[in-house]
Scaffold this active site. Structure first.
Site, PDB file in Angstrom:
ATOM      1  N   GLY A  68       0.825  -1.210   0.000  1.00 25.41           N
ATOM      2  CA  GLY A  68       0.000   0.000   0.000  1.00 25.41           C
ATOM      3  C   GLY A  68       0.860   1.261   0.000  1.00 25.41           C
ATOM      4  N   HIS A 118      12.091   0.678  -0.274  1.00 36.39           N
ATOM      5  CA  HIS A 118      11.672  -0.706  -0.019  1.00 36.39           C
ATOM      6  C   HIS A 118      12.829  -1.490   0.616  1.00 36.39           C
ATOM      7  CE1 HIS A 118       7.931  -0.507  -2.233  1.00 36.39           C
ATOM      8  NE2 HIS A 118       8.468  -0.445  -3.427  1.00 36.39           N
TER       9      HIS A 118
END
Ligand code: A3P
Length: 321
Positions: A68, A118
């Site tokens: 998300g 990430h």
């Protein structure tokens, strides 16, 4: 269309074009044992990242892919820019993106910068932890993350395609996907739940509105159809930008799945299709076989079963078959 947007779309076209010229084997490369997409990451940038300098006012969103990211990135941007009266930038400032000159571009961004990564905890530039930069960490239950990643691999030309879910599942479980193992990534954060300037949130809590006031808000927000309000408020407070109720409501309204999907279709062309798929909890039920459920349950228990982070993910609520 503003210049930023044009540049963003030109870059997406460039990435897709470069991907189309590569064989599946050339679409990913390994750096320090972890796979990354060749079209958007480079060895040079990973080396340059060692010298990345965080600034005390930075806001850094840390996510495992498909948790998300775009959703929370938009919420953060809206909060920061509402509070500081600036207009949101259209791009996602993934620090490991591109060539070393990308880091130079990030240096030019006005403070507070909204950045994103990430990378696993141990690979995040250490300067980020030496400042009071706010680290907002977002995770999603592993089953929905895996299904979402499967679709993302197959709908983004920058990744090799998987002909079946079963084939992708094996790669996900063994960490042979871009940005590596979900389990390793989460585990590295378990020791840092209570660190200063760190807040860990989950996709499910944001979706259900289960923040500080938990059940009361769940009932109230469902009744009002505004689950996101509590989450936006909590994030704004953590970032140090307490907004008024009207501002929070406006950000929550803009950040629903439906609104984001429509807005991004207008601005991110074909990329939006890959980013906004279903936006629900529990789609994994349409994919996991009994054996895959068993394998995931065992692995989750092994890595996170007895941990505080594992409890935060509410595995039994969201992942039990
Ligand atoms: P699905 O593929 O399950 O639909 P990321 O941005 O990290 O790549 O994550 C993408 C996932 O987040 C996709 O999940 C996408 O649909 C979901 N998502 C994006 N915006 C959302 C929103 N506003 N509300 C709920 N889910 C959202």
């Amino acid at each position: 269309m503003n210049e930023n947007r044009k540049l963003f779309l030109k870059n997406v076209d460039k990435i897709y074009d470069s991907a189309s010229k590569r064989s599946p084997g050339e679409l990913q490369f390994t750096y320090e044992g972890i796979l990354y997409p060749t079209t958007i990451c480079s060895l040079g940038n990973f080396q340059a990242l060692e010298g990345f300098e965080a600034i005390k006012d930075d806001v850094i969103l840390v996510t495992y892919p498909k948790s998300g990211t775009m959703w929370v990135y938009q919420i953060i941007q809206e909060i920061v820019y509402t509070a500081t009266n600036r207009s949101p930038s259209s791009d996602i400032s993934l620090i490991e993106l591109g060539a070393p000159d990308h880091l130079e571009c990030l240096k030019q961004q006005p403070s507070p910068r909204v950045l994103h990564t990430h990378l696993h905890y141990n690979n995040i530039p250490t300067s980020i932890f030496k400042t009071t930069a706010k680290k907002l960490v977002l995770f999603r239950n592993p089953k929905d993350t895996a299904v979402s990643y499967f679709h993302f691999y197959n709908s983004s030309p920058m990744f090799p395609t998987f002909s079946t879910w079963d084939e992708f599942f094996k790669h996900f479980m063994s960490g042979k996907v871009c940005w590596g193992s979900y389990f390793e990534s989460l585990l590295t954060w378990n020791k840092h739940l209570d660190d200063e300037d760190v807040m860990i949130i989950t996709y499910e809590d944001l979706k259900e509105g289960l923040f500080r006031w938990e059940l009361f808000l769940l009932v109230l927000n469902r009744w009002k159809g505004r689950n996101l309000v509590a989450g936006v408020k909590q994030i704004a407070e953590f970032l140090g930008f307490p907004l008024n109720q009207k501002q929070i409501q406006a950000i929550a309204d803009q950040s629903t799945f439906q609104n984001m999907k429509v807005n991004y279709q207008g601005t991110h062309s074909q990329f939006a299709q890959a980013l906004f798929r279903k936006g629900v909890i529990g789609d994994w039920r349409n994919y996991f076989s009994p054996a895959q459920n068993q394998e995931m349950d065992t692995k989750f228990k092994e890595y996170l079963g007895e941990t505080k982070l594992g409890a935060k993910l509410k595995y039994d609520t969201y992942c039990k078959a």
